[in-house]
Design a protein around this motif. Structure first.
Motif, PDB file in Angstrom:
ATOM      1  N   ALA A  14       0.859  -1.196   0.000  1.00  0.00           N
ATOM      2  CA  ALA A  14       0.000   0.000   0.000  1.00  0.00           C
ATOM      3  C   ALA A  14       0.893   1.243   0.000  1.00  0.00           C
ATOM      4  O   ALA A  14       1.993   1.220   0.557  1.00  0.00           O
ATOM      5  CB  ALA A  14      -0.886   0.006   1.235  1.00  0.00           C
ATOM      6  N   ASP A  69      -8.605   6.949  -9.097  1.00  0.00           N
ATOM      7  CA  ASP A  69      -7.327   6.325  -8.730  1.00  0.00           C
ATOM      8  C   ASP A  69      -6.326   7.304  -8.115  1.00  0.00           C
ATOM      9  O   ASP A  69      -5.237   6.925  -7.724  1.00  0.00           O
ATOM     10  CB  ASP A  69      -6.708   5.559  -9.908  1.00  0.00           C
ATOM     11  CG  ASP A  69      -6.420   6.472 -11.096  1.00  0.00           C
ATOM     12  OD1 ASP A  69      -6.718   7.683 -11.000  1.00  0.00           O
ATOM     13  OD2 ASP A  69      -5.900   5.970 -12.113  1.00  0.00           O
ATOM     14  N   TRP A  72      -7.461   8.129  -1.998  1.00  0.00           N
ATOM     15  CA  TRP A  72      -7.449   7.006  -1.059  1.00  0.00           C
ATOM     16  C   TRP A  72      -8.645   7.193  -0.125  1.00  0.00           C
ATOM     17  O   TRP A  72      -8.726   8.195   0.596  1.00  0.00           O
ATOM     18  CB  TRP A  72      -6.145   7.032  -0.266  1.00  0.00           C
ATOM     19  CG  TRP A  72      -6.029   5.985   0.785  1.00  0.00           C
ATOM     20  CD1 TRP A  72      -6.746   5.912   1.958  1.00  0.00           C
ATOM     21  CD2 TRP A  72      -5.162   4.841   0.791  1.00  0.00           C
ATOM     22  NE1 TRP A  72      -6.373   4.812   2.673  1.00  0.00           N
ATOM     23  CE2 TRP A  72      -5.397   4.140   1.983  1.00  0.00           C
ATOM     24  CE3 TRP A  72      -4.205   4.353  -0.106  1.00  0.00           C
ATOM     25  CZ2 TRP A  72      -4.710   2.969   2.315  1.00  0.00           C
ATOM     26  CZ3 TRP A  72      -3.527   3.195   0.222  1.00  0.00           C
ATOM     27  CH2 TRP A  72      -3.777   2.505   1.415  1.00  0.00           C
ATOM     28  N   THR A  74     -10.778   5.604   3.009  1.00  0.00           N
ATOM     29  CA  THR A  74     -10.800   4.631   4.102  1.00  0.00           C
ATOM     30  C   THR A  74     -12.197   4.607   4.706  1.00  0.00           C
ATOM     31  O   THR A  74     -12.771   5.665   4.975  1.00  0.00           O
ATOM     32  CB  THR A  74      -9.817   5.057   5.225  1.00  0.00           C
ATOM     33  OG1 THR A  74      -8.500   5.122   4.698  1.00  0.00           O
ATOM     34  CG2 THR A  74      -9.849   4.071   6.390  1.00  0.00           C
ATOM     35  N   ASP A 104     -10.085   2.011  -0.622  1.00  0.00           N
ATOM     36  CA  ASP A 104      -8.654   1.725  -0.598  1.00  0.00           C
ATOM     37  C   ASP A 104      -8.255   1.023   0.681  1.00  0.00           C
ATOM     38  O   ASP A 104      -7.284   0.264   0.710  1.00  0.00           O
ATOM     39  CB  ASP A 104      -7.887   3.043  -0.767  1.00  0.00           C
ATOM     40  CG  ASP A 104      -8.224   3.646  -2.114  1.00  0.00           C
ATOM     41  OD1 ASP A 104      -7.603   3.251  -3.106  1.00  0.00           O
ATOM     42  OD2 ASP A 104      -9.174   4.454  -2.178  1.00  0.00           O
ATOM     43  N   THR A 133     -12.202  -3.935  -1.223  1.00  0.00           N
ATOM     44  CA  THR A 133     -11.189  -2.998  -0.738  1.00  0.00           C
ATOM     45  C   THR A 133      -9.817  -3.411  -1.265  1.00  0.00           C
ATOM     46  O   THR A 133      -9.570  -4.606  -1.483  1.00  0.00           O
ATOM     47  CB  THR A 133     -11.183  -2.954   0.812  1.00  0.00           C
ATOM     48  OG1 THR A 133     -10.235  -1.984   1.234  1.00  0.00           O
ATOM     49  CG2 THR A 133     -10.825  -4.304   1.435  1.00  0.00           C
ATOM     50  N   ARG A 134      -8.922  -2.433  -1.420  1.00  0.00           N
ATOM     51  CA  ARG A 134      -7.564  -2.762  -1.888  1.00  0.00           C
ATOM     52  C   ARG A 134      -6.680  -3.223  -0.741  1.00  0.00           C
ATOM     53  O   ARG A 134      -5.813  -4.056  -0.902  1.00  0.00           O
ATOM     54  CB  ARG A 134      -6.936  -1.551  -2.572  1.00  0.00           C
ATOM     55  CG  ARG A 134      -7.598  -1.226  -3.918  1.00  0.00           C
ATOM     56  CD  ARG A 134      -7.090   0.096  -4.474  1.00  0.00           C
ATOM     57  NE  ARG A 134      -5.665   0.058  -4.708  1.00  0.00           N
ATOM     58  CZ  ARG A 134      -4.812   0.995  -4.313  1.00  0.00           C
ATOM     59  NH1 ARG A 134      -5.246   2.067  -3.667  1.00  0.00           N
ATOM     60  NH2 ARG A 134      -3.528   0.886  -4.566  1.00  0.00           N
TER      61      ARG A 134
END
Ligand SMILES: NC(=O)c1ccc[n+]([C@@H]2O[C@H](COP(=O)([O-])OP(=O)(O)OC[C@H]3O[C@@H](n4cnc5c(N)ncnc54)[C@H](OP(=O)(O)O)[C@@H]3O)[C@@H](O)[C@H]2O)c1
Length: 283
Positions: A14, A69, A72, A74, A104, A133-134
């Motif tokens: 990340a 992109d 971010w 959360t 993210d 989620t990433r």
């Protein structure tokens, strides 16, 4: 000066921005404030199912016109949804509310001792593997809980989001997180305003031509693997809190601010869900 957008922390693949915009309370003009923060250069927006701000955050993101992109986002699943099916449903509801295909970072907002960690952390890992989620992490986990979470979670955790500011020591947690290659994300980074009239912080602020808040944030992010998510409703504060990348504190200034830990003030301690916090040594 490099753009604030360039400042990120790396953990388990990340690349998380080091300063984020907290959205726990957005009483007035919520979507406009989020859009304003993004236009100012914030690239991390911190929300949660529990805050009830996800819809407004989504509107703000769309209003800002930023490419997905570049941002971010959360969000967090509450301790009431710690069972696997509830957890995954909550994550999907968050995406709908935000109007996003993925976040993210998805966090377990508070530990739920009534549900085995293996189940909750397993659901968190599933959310990642199914693309909701990433990256994944936890919040408000104590040292022992962190060790268990790292052990049982089939995917790497990138952060523990906890209360951290100059009035609250977190040395043992910082050391544990570094051992696991994880980021400490500091919430209440200006101690909800309590640090903003501290005389030592004020003296250092004067020497740098900066404000109390900027010194508190700089002190946090100058520590390795520490990020911060300040919240501000005043536009001037929003701008100011991101303007912390053009100066640095020297060792003596860092040390003097660290002595404030003797105040040992904890702000977020809801009795219905807070764990028994670790005791830190206050030198
Ligand atoms: N994971 C968790 O359990 C958890 C718990 C608590 C918070 N959080 C996250 O952390 C974020 C921040 O924490 P927080 O809101 O509790 O505390 P905080 O950011 O320490 O404090 C927010 C308060 O400080 C003021 N402030 C901020 N920047 C300022 C500046 N530059 N100058 C003067 N005043 C300033 C704000 O005033 P104005 O509004 O007037 O600008 C607001 O009253 C939350 O929004 C949330 O995203 C997470």
């Amino acid at each position: 000066m490099q753009s604030p957008k360039a400042f990120t922390l790396a953990a388990h693949g990340a690349k998380m921005p080091v300063i984020g915009f907290g959205t726990m309370e957005l009483p007035q003009r919520p979507a406009e404030l989020v859009a304003y923060a993004i236009k100012c250069g914030y690239r991390l927006i911190d929300t949660a199912r529990k805050y009830g701000t996800e819809e407004r955050v989504g509107e703000g993101i769309r209003a800002s016109g930023i490419a997905r992109d570049e941002l971010w986002v959360t969000t967090k699943v509450t301790e009431l949804d710690a069972r696997e099916a509830d957890f995954l449903r909550s994550a999907e509801t968050s995406l709908k509310a935000l109007g996003l295909d993925y976040v993210d970072l998805l966090l377990v907002h508070w530990p739920q001792p009534k549900v085995p960690f293996a189940e909750t952390l397993g659901a968190l890992a599933k959310a990642k593997r199914s693309g909701l989620t990433r990256h994944i992490g936890v919040s408000n986990f104590t040292l022992a809980m962190l060790e268990e979470a790292v052990h049982v979670c089939p995917e790497p955790l990138v952060t523990n989001q906890i209360e951290y500011h100059a009035y609250l020591p977190q040395d043992r947690m910082i050391a544990a997180l570094r051992r696991h290659g994880m980021i400490l994300t500091a919430y209440c980074p200006v101690a909800r305003g309590k640090l903003l009239d501290d005389p030592i912080v004020g003296e250092i602020a004067k020497a740098h031509g900066k404000t109390h808040a900027q010194i508190c944030l700089r002190w946090l992010i100058q520590q390795p693997m520490v990020a911060a998510v300040p919240r501000a409703l005043e536009e001037a504060h929003i701008v100011e809190n991101l303007d912390v990348f053009d100066f640095s504190l020297n060792d003596e200034e860092m040390r003097r601010i660290s002595t404030l830990r003797s105040r040992n003030i904890r702000i977020a301690d809801p009795p219905e869900r807070a764990p028994k916090w670790d005791v830190e040594t206050i030198a």
